[in-house]
Design an enzyme around this catalytic site. Structure first.
Site, short mmCIF file in Angstrom:
data_model
loop_
_atom_site.label_atom_id
_atom_site.label_comp_id
_atom_site.label_asym_id
_atom_site.label_seq_id
_atom_site.Cartn_x
_atom_site.Cartn_y
_atom_site.Cartn_z
N GLY A 24 0.95 -0.99 -0.10
CA GLY A 24 0.17 0.01 0.03
C GLY A 24 0.76 1.31 0.12
N ARG A 80 -10.24 22.87 6.91
CA ARG A 80 -11.29 23.54 7.93
C ARG A 80 -10.70 23.53 9.31
NH1 ARG A 80 -16.15 20.14 5.70
NH2 ARG A 80 -14.44 19.05 4.70
N HIS A 114 -10.52 27.21 2.26
CA HIS A 114 -11.54 27.48 3.28
C HIS A 114 -11.00 28.43 4.32
CE1 HIS A 114 -14.96 27.06 5.86
NE2 HIS A 114 -14.14 26.87 7.07
N ASP A 155 -23.41 31.06 4.78
CA ASP A 155 -22.99 31.28 6.11
C ASP A 155 -21.76 32.52 6.03
OD1 ASP A 155 -20.48 30.23 5.18
OD2 ASP A 155 -20.95 28.35 6.19
N LYS A 172 -24.62 31.13 10.24
CA LYS A 172 -24.82 29.76 10.79
C LYS A 172 -24.14 29.54 12.00
CE LYS A 172 -21.89 26.58 8.69
NZ LYS A 172 -21.57 25.76 7.68
N ASP A 205 -21.49 28.17 -1.64
CA ASP A 205 -20.49 27.89 -0.79
C ASP A 205 -19.07 27.66 -1.22
OD1 ASP A 205 -19.66 27.57 1.92
OD2 ASP A 205 -21.19 26.38 2.32
N THR A 210 -21.46 17.09 3.96
CA THR A 210 -22.70 16.13 4.14
C THR A 210 -23.93 16.90 3.40
OG1 THR A 210 -22.96 17.50 6.06
CG2 THR A 210 -21.38 15.47 6.53
N GLY A 211 -23.88 18.05 3.30
CA GLY A 211 -25.20 19.00 2.57
C GLY A 211 -25.70 19.61 3.82
N THR A 213 -25.30 22.03 5.66
CA THR A 213 -25.43 23.69 5.54
C THR A 213 -26.45 23.77 4.41
OG1 THR A 213 -23.24 23.59 6.26
CG2 THR A 213 -24.13 25.71 5.16
C1 R5P Z 1 -18.16 25.56 6.56
O1 R5P Z 1 -17.85 26.52 7.13
C2 R5P Z 1 -18.12 25.48 5.21
O2 R5P Z 1 -17.91 26.58 4.40
C3 R5P Z 1 -19.18 24.53 4.57
O3 R5P Z 1 -20.35 25.32 4.78
C4 R5P Z 1 -19.23 23.55 5.37
O4 R5P Z 1 -18.03 22.83 5.33
C5 R5P Z 1 -20.34 22.50 4.55
O5 R5P Z 1 -20.41 21.44 5.19
P1 R5P Z 1 -21.70 20.49 5.36
O6 R5P Z 1 -21.91 20.29 3.67
O7 R5P Z 1 -21.36 19.20 5.94
O8 R5P Z 1 -22.78 21.20 6.01
#
Ligand code: R5P
Length: 278
Positions: A24, A80, A114, A155, A172, A205, A210-211, A213
């Protein structure tokens, strides 16, 4: 000279030999390099830990040959984690930046990093980072799909993406970490204090992970009476089956090809090419 990783083969012709040893470990072999500088096009996602190791091996090989290297990686993993939420947490963003610099990168060219939260050239963790933005490309695409759109961010961190278009931002609030093996802070609230009634709205964004937000932001604009709702980001991970759910929740979902996905409808190739010399 452009050195192209196998994981960029959708946009460029690869010329770096990359394999795995039977256990690996990563195997890297660079082609013959003319000149004394190289731009290394290598994605750092998916399989970010292995991809970072591959980048380090490539950069170090160039350093040993006294070739100056620029790393071109549109998504910067660990970005992040640039600050701690509780004591004892790692500041991973700085660690990765340091590693890339120690490995020999003169600079990193990336897109909507980010922790930088604006376009431009910065020094972070000792690494020079050129941060490009895909916001204009994404807004252009939204206009092709829906005509006039009002651009908003879900956000404050992403407010720089919408400012050029006179866009507003939601607020947010994240809470504590949820129980379990995944490090994830629940989204408590996404507050919207402006009117969207009857307008076509593009929620923009830097990333969709994960969606969570986007779902909250879509809910807000729908409650506010938006006409069409589009959601877009520079980087799309679409974890936990979120792509299908987002497609159902709004009119259009799209991202760039910084990370290839079924909705990578906007290409950053020209953006990357325009910031590189060769
Ligand atoms: C965080 O502040 C980033 O700008 C995104 O809003 C965030 O990472 C999105 O993550 P998720 O889709 O899990 O909400």
């Amino acid at each position: 000279m452009k050195l192209i990783s196998q994981n960029f083969s959708d946009l460029y012709e690869p010329n770096i030999e990359m394999k795995k040893f039977p256990d690996g470990d990563n195997y890297i072999c660079l082609p013959e390099i003319g000149g004394n500088s190289a731009e290394v096009y290598h994605r750092l996602y998916p399989e970010q830990d292995s991809a970072i190791m591959q980048a380090i091996l490539i950069l170090d090989t160039l350093k040993r040959k006294k070739i100056e290297a620029i790393l071109v990686s549109p998504y910067f993993p660990y970005s992040r984690q640039d600050k701690t939420f509780k004591g004892g947490e790692a500041i991973s963003a700085e660690v990765i930046s340091d590693l890339i610099r120690y490995a020999g990168a003169k600079k990193l060219i990336t897109v909507d990093c980010h922790f930088l939260k604006k376009e431009g050239t910065f020094t972070y963790g000792g690494l020079e980072i050129v941060n490009l933005s895909a916001n204009k490309l994404l807004v252009e695409h939204a206009k092709k799909l829906a005509g006039d759109v009002e651009v908003i961010s879900p956000d404050m961190g992403a407010s720089y993406l919408v400012e050029d278009f006179g866009g507003k931002s939601m607020e947010k609030k994240r809470g504590e970490y949820v129980e379990g093996e995944t490090a994830y802070r629940k989204i408590e609230e996404v507050k919207m204090d402006f009117e969207v009634n009857g307008k076509n709205i593009l929620i923009l964004d830097d990333m969709i992970s994960t969606g969570g937000t986007m779902f909250k932001a879509i809910e807000n604009v729908k409650k506010g009476g938006a006409a069409k709702v589009l959601c877009a980001a520079t980087h799309g991970f679409f974890l936990k089956g979120s792509l299908d759910k987002l497609k159902q929740a709004c009119d259009h979902v799209f991202v760039t090809d910084s990370i290839p996905s079924p909705v990578s409808d906007v290409s950053i190739k020209e953006l990357l090419d325009s910031s590189c010399s060769s």
